[in-house]
Design a protein around this motif. Structure first.
Motif, mmCIF file in Angstrom:
data_model
loop_
_atom_site.group_PDB
_atom_site.id
_atom_site.type_symbol
_atom_site.label_atom_id
_atom_site.label_comp_id
_atom_site.label_asym_id
_atom_site.label_seq_id
_atom_site.Cartn_x
_atom_site.Cartn_y
_atom_site.Cartn_z
ATOM 1 N N PHE A 21 -5.305 3.739 13.224
ATOM 2 C CA PHE A 21 -4.304 2.629 12.885
ATOM 3 C C PHE A 21 -3.716 2.983 11.353
ATOM 4 O O PHE A 21 -2.565 2.966 10.983
ATOM 5 C CB PHE A 21 -4.739 1.282 12.837
ATOM 6 N N THR A 25 0.072 3.888 10.096
ATOM 7 C CA THR A 25 0.909 2.844 9.690
ATOM 8 C C THR A 25 1.070 2.897 8.273
ATOM 9 O O THR A 25 2.079 2.410 7.452
ATOM 10 C CB THR A 25 0.291 1.365 10.094
ATOM 11 N N TYR A 54 0.623 -6.408 8.352
ATOM 12 C CA TYR A 54 -0.328 -5.368 8.962
ATOM 13 C C TYR A 54 -1.661 -6.025 9.412
ATOM 14 O O TYR A 54 -2.197 -5.476 10.474
ATOM 15 C CB TYR A 54 -1.099 -4.637 7.549
ATOM 16 N N ALA A 57 -0.474 -6.393 13.004
ATOM 17 C CA ALA A 57 -0.116 -5.198 13.705
ATOM 18 C C ALA A 57 -1.544 -4.679 14.172
ATOM 19 O O ALA A 57 -1.645 -4.104 15.324
ATOM 20 C CB ALA A 57 0.354 -4.311 12.651
ATOM 21 N N TRP A 58 -2.696 -4.857 13.129
ATOM 22 C CA TRP A 58 -3.992 -4.477 13.894
ATOM 23 C C TRP A 58 -4.432 -5.391 14.837
ATOM 24 O O TRP A 58 -4.862 -4.818 15.712
ATOM 25 C CB TRP A 58 -4.864 -4.690 12.374
ATOM 26 N N TYR A 61 -2.647 -3.947 17.780
ATOM 27 C CA TYR A 61 -2.578 -2.516 18.040
ATOM 28 C C TYR A 61 -2.804 -2.038 19.346
ATOM 29 O O TYR A 61 -2.294 -1.090 19.951
ATOM 30 C CB TYR A 61 -3.370 -1.746 16.804
ATOM 31 N N SER A 62 -4.059 -2.578 20.040
ATOM 32 C CA SER A 62 -4.525 -2.089 21.126
ATOM 33 C C SER A 62 -3.620 -2.319 22.191
ATOM 34 O O SER A 62 -3.631 -1.888 23.242
ATOM 35 C CB SER A 62 -6.006 -2.613 21.479
ATOM 36 N N PHE A 64 -0.202 -1.975 22.040
ATOM 37 C CA PHE A 64 0.979 -1.346 21.503
ATOM 38 C C PHE A 64 1.043 -0.286 22.491
ATOM 39 O O PHE A 64 0.337 0.604 22.636
ATOM 40 C CB PHE A 64 0.884 -0.686 20.087
ATOM 41 N N ILE A 70 6.636 3.248 16.109
ATOM 42 C CA ILE A 70 5.367 2.401 15.065
ATOM 43 C C ILE A 70 6.266 2.041 14.064
ATOM 44 O O ILE A 70 6.140 0.866 13.520
ATOM 45 C CB ILE A 70 4.347 3.447 14.503
ATOM 46 N N TRP A 73 8.409 -0.984 15.418
ATOM 47 C CA TRP A 73 7.416 -2.128 15.660
ATOM 48 C C TRP A 73 7.011 -2.693 14.613
ATOM 49 O O TRP A 73 7.102 -4.050 14.470
ATOM 50 C CB TRP A 73 5.986 -1.193 16.288
#
Length: 333
Positions: A21, A25, A54, A57-58, A61-62, A64, A70, A73
């Motif tokens: 990640f 990112t 962030y 997003a984290w 993330y799974s 995405f 990226i 997004w």
């Protein structure tokens, strides 16, 4: 033993996921900070929104799926976080956007109920490894006048204009980011263009240009040596001074020189360290204390043009000097 093995494998997977990640990112963090600053006109608010971006997003993330890049997004998350933040407060401004220029030298009162545009250090959003063309483009999109002008647009118009005009995302991408139609994006962009003040795109000399450096030198000389002639040489006839934090601003070289002549005091009262803010030459200003050393006063952002300085935006917030990486105090000469 099986449970322990599963726990170790799970922990390893999480650590691998975090590393992946970050690798994917982190390269976008500085440009996202610039984007959020354009939206919010506040460095600390932009930093908070980037952190929130962030974190969101984290957490997702799974899930995405790679239907967009990226980068797209992340911009979608950041832009919508900015729009949410803007729902909870009014716009930020500079003094010249709040009323007519002052006609006397009496200082205006602090405007505690007004949120002001904050200056941004170029170093926060530009890397030394960036190519020169990218640096110029980014600086142009961070000019103080443009940031202030953007704040007059409704939040959705502001987002569309920045995403389309500054960042050059296709209309279809912007529509997906904002959960709207391409037709709505095009219509919103037209309205934003019509409302944006054309003066926001006035000619400004690059801070590294020799002429801009000469104007900066005249400004520093004027204050450090109490040399009003140097300041007069630097100012354009239509120059303006804004005292950010109050509603006071002054217009015209004659009036500006009266203000500066009163401010410079005696030779040695001021020390100025050159910096770059909002893609413009600027100074961290220090004033001599009774003990003889120099205490921080704030930051002044200069707007250089081929014919002289057209604007001096004075942010009299002492803590700004350290945010620009300057010393908290300067020793006596």
């Amino acid at each position: 033993m099986a449970e322990l093995t599963y726990a170790v494998e799970t922990q390893g997977a999480v650590m691998t996921g975090e590393a992946e990640f970050a690798r994917r990112t982190e390269p976008f963090r500085k440009e996202l900070l610039a984007h959020c600053y354009r939206m919010l006109a506040s460095v600390h608010e932009a930093e908070d929104v980037v952190q929130e971006t962030y974190l969101r997003a984290w957490r997702s993330y799974s899930a995405f799926e790679g239907r967009s890049s990226i980068r797209v997004w992340l911009y979608r998350i950041a832009t919508n976080a900015c729009l949410t933040a803007l729902e909870q407060r009014g716009r930020r401004a500079l003094p010249s956007g709040l009323g007519a220029p002052a006609t006397d030298l009496a200082p205006g009162p602090a405007a505690a109920d007004v949120a002001f545009v904050e200056p941004m250090a170029d170093s926060l959003v530009l890397s030394e490894s960036s190519d020169p063309a990218s640096i110029v483009t980014t600086r142009e999109s961070l000019r103080l006048a443009l940031i202030a002008a953007l704040q007059y647009l409704p939040a959705k118009q502001r987002a569309v204009l920045i995403l389309r005009e500054v960042l050059a995302f296709p209309a279809a991408e912007v529509a997906r980011m904002l959960d709207t139609s391409v037709a709505a994006v095009k219509s919103t962009l037209q309205r934003a263009r019509a409302r944006l003040d054309e003066t926001a795109f006035g000619e400004i000399t690059e801070p590294t240009d020799p002429h801009a450096q000469a104007l900066l030198a005249e400004y520093i000389t004027g204050f450090e040596n109490a040399d009003t002639a140097a300041l007069e040489r630097a100012l354009r006839a239509d120059a303006a001074i804004e005292m950010v934090g109050t509603t006071t601003w002054f217009n015209g070289r004659v009036m500006c020189l009266r203000v500066l002549a009163e401010a410079v005091g005696s030779p040695g009262d001021w020390r100025m360290l050159p910096i770059v803010a909002n893609g413009q030459p600027a100074v961290g200003a220090y004033v001599r204390s009774p003990a003889g050393d120099y205490e921080p006063y704030g930051v002044a952002v200069l707007t250089p043009t081929p014919t002289g300085l057209t604007r001096i935006s004075v942010f009299s917030t002492p803590s700004l000097v350290t945010r620009f990486g300057l010393p908290a105090t300067l020793p006596a000469d």
